[in-house]
Design a protein around this motif. Sequence first.
Motif, mmCIF file in Angstrom:
data_model
loop_
_atom_site.group_PDB
_atom_site.id
_atom_site.type_symbol
_atom_site.label_atom_id
_atom_site.label_comp_id
_atom_site.label_asym_id
_atom_site.label_seq_id
_atom_site.Cartn_x
_atom_site.Cartn_y
_atom_site.Cartn_z
ATOM 1 N N ILE A 147 0.833 -1.204 0.000
ATOM 2 C CA ILE A 147 0.000 0.000 0.000
ATOM 3 C C ILE A 147 0.869 1.257 0.000
ATOM 4 O O ILE A 147 0.611 2.206 -0.753
ATOM 5 C CB ILE A 147 -0.966 -0.006 1.208
ATOM 6 N N ILE A 148 1.900 1.258 0.818
ATOM 7 C CA ILE A 148 2.801 2.417 0.883
ATOM 8 C C ILE A 148 3.502 2.624 -0.461
ATOM 9 O O ILE A 148 3.625 3.751 -0.946
ATOM 10 C CB ILE A 148 3.809 2.243 2.039
ATOM 11 N N GLN A 149 3.952 1.539 -1.082
ATOM 12 C CA GLN A 149 4.637 1.661 -2.366
ATOM 13 C C GLN A 149 3.707 2.183 -3.463
ATOM 14 O O GLN A 149 4.126 3.001 -4.282
ATOM 15 C CB GLN A 149 5.236 0.317 -2.797
ATOM 16 N N VAL A 150 2.468 1.727 -3.472
ATOM 17 C CA VAL A 150 1.519 2.231 -4.464
ATOM 18 C C VAL A 150 1.304 3.729 -4.260
ATOM 19 O O VAL A 150 1.321 4.510 -5.215
ATOM 20 C CB VAL A 150 0.179 1.456 -4.400
ATOM 21 N N SER A 151 1.128 4.130 -3.014
ATOM 22 C CA SER A 151 0.947 5.539 -2.712
ATOM 23 C C SER A 151 2.157 6.367 -3.138
ATOM 24 O O SER A 151 2.019 7.422 -3.773
ATOM 25 C CB SER A 151 0.694 5.706 -1.205
ATOM 26 N N LEU A 152 3.355 5.886 -2.818
ATOM 27 C CA LEU A 152 4.582 6.598 -3.204
ATOM 28 C C LEU A 152 4.761 6.631 -4.715
ATOM 29 O O LEU A 152 5.225 7.626 -5.273
ATOM 30 C CB LEU A 152 5.802 5.947 -2.552
ATOM 31 N N PHE A 171 2.474 6.785 -7.012
ATOM 32 C CA PHE A 171 1.640 7.836 -7.598
ATOM 33 C C PHE A 171 2.192 9.232 -7.287
ATOM 34 O O PHE A 171 2.037 10.151 -8.080
ATOM 35 C CB PHE A 171 0.186 7.697 -7.148
ATOM 36 N N GLN A 172 2.858 9.368 -6.143
ATOM 37 C CA GLN A 172 3.480 10.653 -5.817
ATOM 38 C C GLN A 172 4.710 10.915 -6.684
ATOM 39 O O GLN A 172 5.034 12.051 -6.969
ATOM 40 C CB GLN A 172 3.869 10.701 -4.339
#
Length: 178
Positions: free
Chosen positions: A112-117, A119-120
Motif C-alpha cells: 500500500i505504501i509503495q503504491v501511494s509513493l 503515484f506521488q
Amino acid sequence: MRATESETREQTINSRWLTTIAIFMIILGIIAIIFPFFATITSTLVFGWVFIFAGIAQIVYAFQSKGAGQVAWKLILGLLYLLAGIFVLTDPLQGALAFTLVLGVTIFVQGIIQVSLAFQLRRISPNWGWMLVSGIAGIILGIFIWSSFPFSAFWLIGTWVGINLFFDGVWMLTLHSE
C-alpha cells in the motif's frame, strides 16, 4: 601490476571457500524447498533465539542508559523481545503462525505504501511504474498470505528461505567462478 604467487594462492583458496559455501547454500536451499515445513520450524527457532539474544542485549543496554524514563522504555522493549523469543522457542508452531501473519501484514502494508509513493513519484521519476508494480504485487501477496492462513504458515517461510538460500548460492557461485 602483477599479482605475486602468494596473492594468487590466497585468491585461489578464497575462491575455493566461496565456491564451497555457494554450493552448500544451494544444497540447503533445495532441501528447504523440498521440506518447507522443517525449514519453517528451523527458521522460527532461529528467530526465537535471535529475539532472546536481542532481549538480553536490550536489557543490558537499558541498565547502562541514563534517566529513569529511558531505562524503563528500553527495559520494557528488552523484556518484550525476551518474552517473544521464549514464546517462539516453547511453541515453534504457534511462532510460525505468528511470523507468517506478521509477514503477510507487513508485505500488504508495504505494498500500500509503495503504491501511494509511486503515484506521488509519477511526475518526478520516469520509472515510477516499477514501484507501482512492486506495490501491487505486495498487496496481492499479502492478500494471498491472509487468505491461505493458517495453512500457509507451515510452508511459506520455509519455501522463501529455501528460495533465498538457493539464489544467494547461485549468485555467489556465478560471481566468483571467474
